[in-house]
Enzyme design. Structure first.
Site, short mmCIF file in Angstrom:
data_model
loop_
_atom_site.label_atom_id
_atom_site.label_comp_id
_atom_site.label_asym_id
_atom_site.label_seq_id
_atom_site.Cartn_x
_atom_site.Cartn_y
_atom_site.Cartn_z
N ASP A 41 0.95 -1.14 -0.11
CA ASP A 41 0.02 -0.17 -0.03
C ASP A 41 0.97 1.38 0.10
O ASP A 41 2.03 1.21 0.10
CB ASP A 41 -1.06 0.21 1.34
CG ASP A 41 -0.33 -0.08 2.46
OD1 ASP A 41 1.01 -0.01 2.69
OD2 ASP A 41 -1.05 -0.30 3.49
N ASP B 60 -8.15 -6.86 -0.12
CA ASP B 60 -7.10 -7.39 1.05
C ASP B 60 -7.77 -6.71 2.23
O ASP B 60 -8.51 -5.72 2.27
CB ASP B 60 -5.91 -6.27 0.73
CG ASP B 60 -6.00 -5.00 1.17
OD1 ASP B 60 -5.66 -4.76 2.42
OD2 ASP B 60 -6.27 -3.95 0.40
N CYS C 63 -14.81 -28.75 6.12
CA CYS C 63 -13.60 -28.10 5.73
C CYS C 63 -12.49 -29.04 5.33
O CYS C 63 -12.14 -29.88 6.19
CB CYS C 63 -13.29 -27.01 6.69
SG CYS C 63 -11.93 -26.07 6.29
N CYS D 128 -9.30 -27.99 5.48
CA CYS D 128 -8.14 -27.40 5.72
C CYS D 128 -7.19 -28.27 6.50
O CYS D 128 -7.62 -29.15 7.32
CB CYS D 128 -8.04 -26.00 6.24
SG CYS D 128 -8.64 -26.07 8.13
N CYS E 122 -8.60 -28.58 10.07
CA CYS E 122 -9.99 -29.42 10.24
C CYS E 122 -9.61 -30.78 10.04
O CYS E 122 -10.46 -31.93 10.41
CB CYS E 122 -10.88 -28.96 9.50
SG CYS E 122 -11.36 -27.31 9.99
N HIS F 56 -7.12 -22.09 9.17
CA HIS F 56 -8.48 -22.73 8.82
C HIS F 56 -9.08 -21.21 8.02
O HIS F 56 -9.78 -21.41 6.92
CB HIS F 56 -9.24 -22.90 10.01
CG HIS F 56 -10.79 -22.83 9.86
ND1 HIS F 56 -11.37 -23.73 9.13
CD2 HIS F 56 -11.63 -21.70 10.03
CE1 HIS F 56 -12.64 -23.56 8.81
NE2 HIS F 56 -12.85 -22.44 9.26
ZN LIG Z 1 -10.71 -25.62 8.23
#
Ligand SMILES: [Zn+2]
Length: 381
Positions: free
Chosen positions: A91, A296, A334, A336, A339, A365
């Site tokens: 930025d 962002d 999920c 990820c 998880c 996550h």
């Molecule tokens: Zn997750």
């Protein structure tokens, strides 16, 4: 940088695209995690890559003060410094200079309520509000004191370009003043006109150095229809390869959507549009519909660090004692790392025991959640 639109949504103004940079591609619409101090807090670059993160945004203000843009340059630039070989954004430093820089004196500017909650009434030209922090804004630039050691600094469009060139990100932003929703029409107009002059100065300073970086212009104008239109037309007419939509987006989500509806028709359709600092899942849907390509925001990582896991419904406060015997993962569906490998009980315990792995697992996550969200949006287009 090159931007290609692959497909346009049948309804609304959403588009599917790809931004190509020297460090790889960004599939749009895309969410860009924030790595304020050249790190997405708590995660290694390998972890980020495995989440599917294609680019990160670092903060010019923070890196200028520490370790210093010249140090980063000596270390080979941001990509080498943080060992991240994918695209990086920085930025302009303006927003942090206003919001974090401490007072110098009561000057021409006023930045009332970039500091949320300190002043609830609308601010006129002559009122200045902040108790412990005032930054001085002049035609030249922004004078501020470092929040680290109180030292005095001046950011100008030219200085911002120099710092961002030293940092070496792929996409950088023109220097602008970010007004607050509490600024009145007159101030917002004056500030917008100054931001337009700063945009031209940023372009001149950037061109002179012939860097490989792409400089995006920033549209301002607060939540005022005519100002947003004027700003989008003006900034859109300059030779920027992409645009940021900055500043106050009003006082409600409805205001924000209106601001986008006023702005988008005046920006060149074939160039990417980045919405600065917005990134809650429900906002992203609505903003993509209105033609935003990239976002962002610190929200997903900040929430994760504080123990709030993003779910498609309400967020899960994993710190709560009610999860201490919960054998389910944060989100059953999920995929990820967190998880797939850990229970709510474990993550909850980590937070309650102040273990650093708790914030890390929840950040993993949350960023995976954002990647999946964006994938879903891209698919739907
Ligand atoms: Zn997750």
């Amino acid at each position: 940088m090159n931007f290609r639109i692959l497909k346009k949504a049948k309804r609304g103004y959403g588009r599917l695209g790809v931004i190509e940079t020297d460090h790889g591609v960004i599939h749009t619409p895309s969410f860009v995690p924030v790595g304020t101090q050249a790190t997405v807090k708590g995660l290694t670059v390998d972890q980020l890559r495995s989440l599917g993160t294609e680019s990160v945004l670092c903060n010019t203000y923070h890196l200028y003060l520490r370790p210093g843009d010249k140090t980063v340059k000596k270390m080979g630039g941001l990509h080498k410094f943080m060992n991240w070989d994918r695209p990086i954004w920085t930025d302009s430093g303006g927003f942090q200079a206003f919001s974090l820089g401490a007072a110098i004196e009561h000057g021409v500017g006023k930045i009332a309520s970039i500091f949320p909650g300190r002043n609830q009434k609308d601010v006129g030209e002559k009122e200045r509000v902040i108790k412990d922090g005032l930054t001085r804004i002049t035609e030249d630039g922004v004078e501020f004191r470092s929040h680290l050691d109180g030292s005095k600094h001046l950011f100008t469009p030219e200085k911002s370009m120099e710092i961002q060139e030293n940092l070496g990100a792929d996409i950088i932003f023109a220097f602008d003043e970010c007004t607050s929703p509490l600024h009145d029409y007159q101030y917002t107009k004056k500030s917008m006109e100054r931001t337009h002059r700063w945009a031209k100065r940023s372009l001149v300073a950037h061109k002179q150095k012939e860097k490989k970086q792409s400089l995006f212009g920033i549209v301002q104008g607060g939540a005022y229809k005519d100002l947003r239109e004027i700003s989008a037309q003006f900034i859109g007419s300059l030779s920027f390869p992409g645009f940021g939509i900055g500043g106050s987006l009003g006082k409600s989500k409805k205001d924000m959507y209106k601001v986008l509806e006023w702005t988008m028709p005046h920006l060149p359709e074939d160039k990417p549009r980045h919405l600065l600092g917005i990134g809650s899942p429900e906002d992203i849907y609505e903003c993509v519909k209105r033609g935003v390509d990239t976002f962002d925001c610190v929200l997903p990582t900040r929430l994760g660090r504080n123990g709030n896991a993003l779910l498609s419904g309400e967020n899960l406060n994993i710190k709560s004692g009610r999860y201490l015997k919960d054998k389910k993962p944060i989100d059953k569906k999920c995929k990820c790392y967190t998880c797939q490998n850990h229970t709510r009980a474990y993550v909850s315990h980590l937070f309650r025991a102040n273990e650093m792995l708790g914030p890390i697992l929840t950040t993993i996550h949350n960023l995976f959640f954002m990647e999946e969200l964006m994938k879903g949006i891209r698919k739907s287009i």
